[in-house]
Design an enzyme around this catalytic site. Sequence first.
Site, mmCIF file in Angstrom:
data_model
loop_
_atom_site.group_PDB
_atom_site.id
_atom_site.type_symbol
_atom_site.label_atom_id
_atom_site.label_comp_id
_atom_site.label_asym_id
_atom_site.label_seq_id
_atom_site.Cartn_x
_atom_site.Cartn_y
_atom_site.Cartn_z
ATOM 1 C CG HIS A 40 -1.596 -1.766 1.514
ATOM 2 N ND1 HIS A 40 -2.414 -2.273 2.280
ATOM 3 C CD2 HIS A 40 -2.537 -1.739 0.276
ATOM 4 C CE1 HIS A 40 -2.631 -2.581 2.646
ATOM 5 N NE2 HIS A 40 -3.608 -2.770 1.004
ATOM 6 C CE LYS B 196 -11.229 -6.809 3.886
ATOM 7 N NZ LYS B 196 -9.752 -6.811 2.608
ATOM 8 C CB SER C 44 -3.310 -6.290 5.147
ATOM 9 O OG SER C 44 -4.160 -4.838 4.441
ATOM 10 N NE ARG D 273 -2.713 -7.547 -4.308
ATOM 11 C CZ ARG D 273 -3.257 -8.198 -2.839
ATOM 12 N NH1 ARG D 273 -2.882 -8.555 -1.486
ATOM 13 N NH2 ARG D 273 -4.755 -8.444 -3.325
HETATM 14 N N1 COA Z 1 0.033 -4.281 -1.907
HETATM 15 C C1 COA Z 1 -0.516 -4.725 -0.822
HETATM 16 N N2 COA Z 1 -1.898 -5.241 -0.562
HETATM 17 C C2 COA Z 1 -3.004 -5.123 -0.814
HETATM 18 C C3 COA Z 1 -2.074 -4.206 -1.687
HETATM 19 C C4 COA Z 1 -1.172 -3.890 -2.125
HETATM 20 N N3 COA Z 1 -0.963 -2.488 -3.267
HETATM 21 N N4 COA Z 1 -3.776 -3.752 -2.469
HETATM 22 C C5 COA Z 1 -4.998 -4.303 -1.568
HETATM 23 N N5 COA Z 1 -4.310 -5.341 -0.611
HETATM 24 C C6 COA Z 1 -4.813 -6.288 -0.099
HETATM 25 C C7 COA Z 1 -5.564 -5.376 1.077
HETATM 26 O O1 COA Z 1 -4.494 -5.817 2.056
HETATM 27 C C8 COA Z 1 -6.553 -6.506 1.451
HETATM 28 O O2 COA Z 1 -5.923 -7.851 2.186
HETATM 29 P P1 COA Z 1 -7.096 -8.294 3.106
HETATM 30 O O3 COA Z 1 -8.714 -9.005 2.639
HETATM 31 O O4 COA Z 1 -6.454 -9.444 3.540
HETATM 32 O O5 COA Z 1 -7.538 -7.463 4.160
HETATM 33 C C9 COA Z 1 -7.045 -7.371 0.060
HETATM 34 O O6 COA Z 1 -5.976 -6.637 -0.821
HETATM 35 C C10 COA Z 1 -8.318 -6.122 -1.003
HETATM 36 O O7 COA Z 1 -8.640 -5.165 0.274
HETATM 37 P P2 COA Z 1 -8.299 -3.777 -0.406
HETATM 38 O O8 COA Z 1 -7.582 -2.898 -0.990
HETATM 39 O O9 COA Z 1 -7.985 -3.088 1.090
HETATM 40 O O10 COA Z 1 -9.383 -3.150 -0.807
HETATM 41 P P3 COA Z 1 -11.326 -3.795 0.269
HETATM 42 O O11 COA Z 1 -11.745 -5.327 -0.979
HETATM 43 O O12 COA Z 1 -10.745 -4.115 1.901
HETATM 44 O O13 COA Z 1 -11.868 -2.371 0.122
HETATM 45 C C11 COA Z 1 -13.070 -0.888 -0.935
HETATM 46 C C12 COA Z 1 -12.972 -2.149 -0.712
HETATM 47 C C13 COA Z 1 -13.348 -0.486 0.264
HETATM 48 C C14 COA Z 1 -12.922 0.310 -2.060
HETATM 49 C C15 COA Z 1 -15.102 -1.010 -1.372
HETATM 50 O O14 COA Z 1 -15.355 -1.798 0.122
HETATM 51 C C16 COA Z 1 -15.600 -0.028 -0.492
HETATM 52 O O15 COA Z 1 -15.174 0.743 -2.346
HETATM 53 N N6 COA Z 1 -16.324 0.606 -0.092
HETATM 54 C C17 COA Z 1 -17.156 1.359 -0.320
HETATM 55 C C18 COA Z 1 -19.285 1.312 0.046
HETATM 56 C C19 COA Z 1 -18.835 1.423 -1.712
HETATM 57 O O16 COA Z 1 -19.360 2.316 -2.600
HETATM 58 N N7 COA Z 1 -19.891 -0.078 -2.068
HETATM 59 C C20 COA Z 1 -20.037 -0.517 -3.829
HETATM 60 C C21 COA Z 1 -17.680 -1.230 -4.463
HETATM 61 S S1 COA Z 1 -18.767 -1.448 -5.869
#
Ligand code: COA
Length: 161
Positions: free
Chosen positions: A18, A42, A130, A92
């Site tokens: 990140h 989560k 994460s 990734r």
């Molecule tokens: N490096 C390391 N890890 C990464 C990464 C990177 N560059 N990019 C993604 N990840 C990992 C994260 O650590 C996470 O791992 P985990 O599942 O072990 O925690 C996973 O990939 C995906 O998580 P993240 O990128 O944090 O996205 P998310 O799925 O948790 O969050 C939101 C997604 C917040 C963007 C989405 O839920 C959202 O927009 N929510 C708001 C409500 C909304 O609008 N909903 C409709 C969406 S269409």
Amino acid sequence: MNIHAIYPGTFDPPTNGHIDIVRRSLRLFSQITVAVSANPAKAPLFSFEERRGFFLQEFGGAPAFEVVSLEGELLVGFARKIGAQVIIRGLRAVSDFDYEFQMTLMNRRLNEELETIFLMPSEQYSFISSSLVKEVASLGGDVSELAPPSVCSALAKRYAP
Ligand code: COA
């Protein structure tokens, strides 16, 4: 061009992957807002303030950088409210693609004007998540090359025997 980008995620905790994405984004966009999702599904280990603090330790001095909480509203609505034109997501590996593809098209359906831009973290971070960082730390493994120092010490405290 002045482009304000929003980087959403759960960031529980932020990893070096990140951090790498934020560093790249700061070179491309004039303003970056990291939106930390509450994501109750989560059951986050760290509070919003703690997650905000991890980012500020790395980028606190950067101009036009802020970390805000995203809770109980759509990302696209929040982006519009703060005047962001771009959503940044990290890609990734191919395995991220399906989920990101669906989310991008849904967000586009909700707001045509908001573009999603994907950045690839450095290959050394392409396997980090994460959850994996938390699992390794909870079992006493070394995560010092996977997450920033403030995260590593917070994990060590959280999982102290
Ligand atoms: N490096 C390391 N890890 C990464 C990464 C990177 N560059 N990019 C993604 N990840 C990992 C994260 O650590 C996470 O791992 P985990 O599942 O072990 O925690 C996973 O990939 C995906 O998580 P993240 O990128 O944090 O996205 P998310 O799925 O948790 O969050 C939101 C997604 C917040 C963007 C989405 O839920 C959202 O927009 N929510 C708001 C409500 C909304 O609008 N909903 C409709 C969406 S269409």
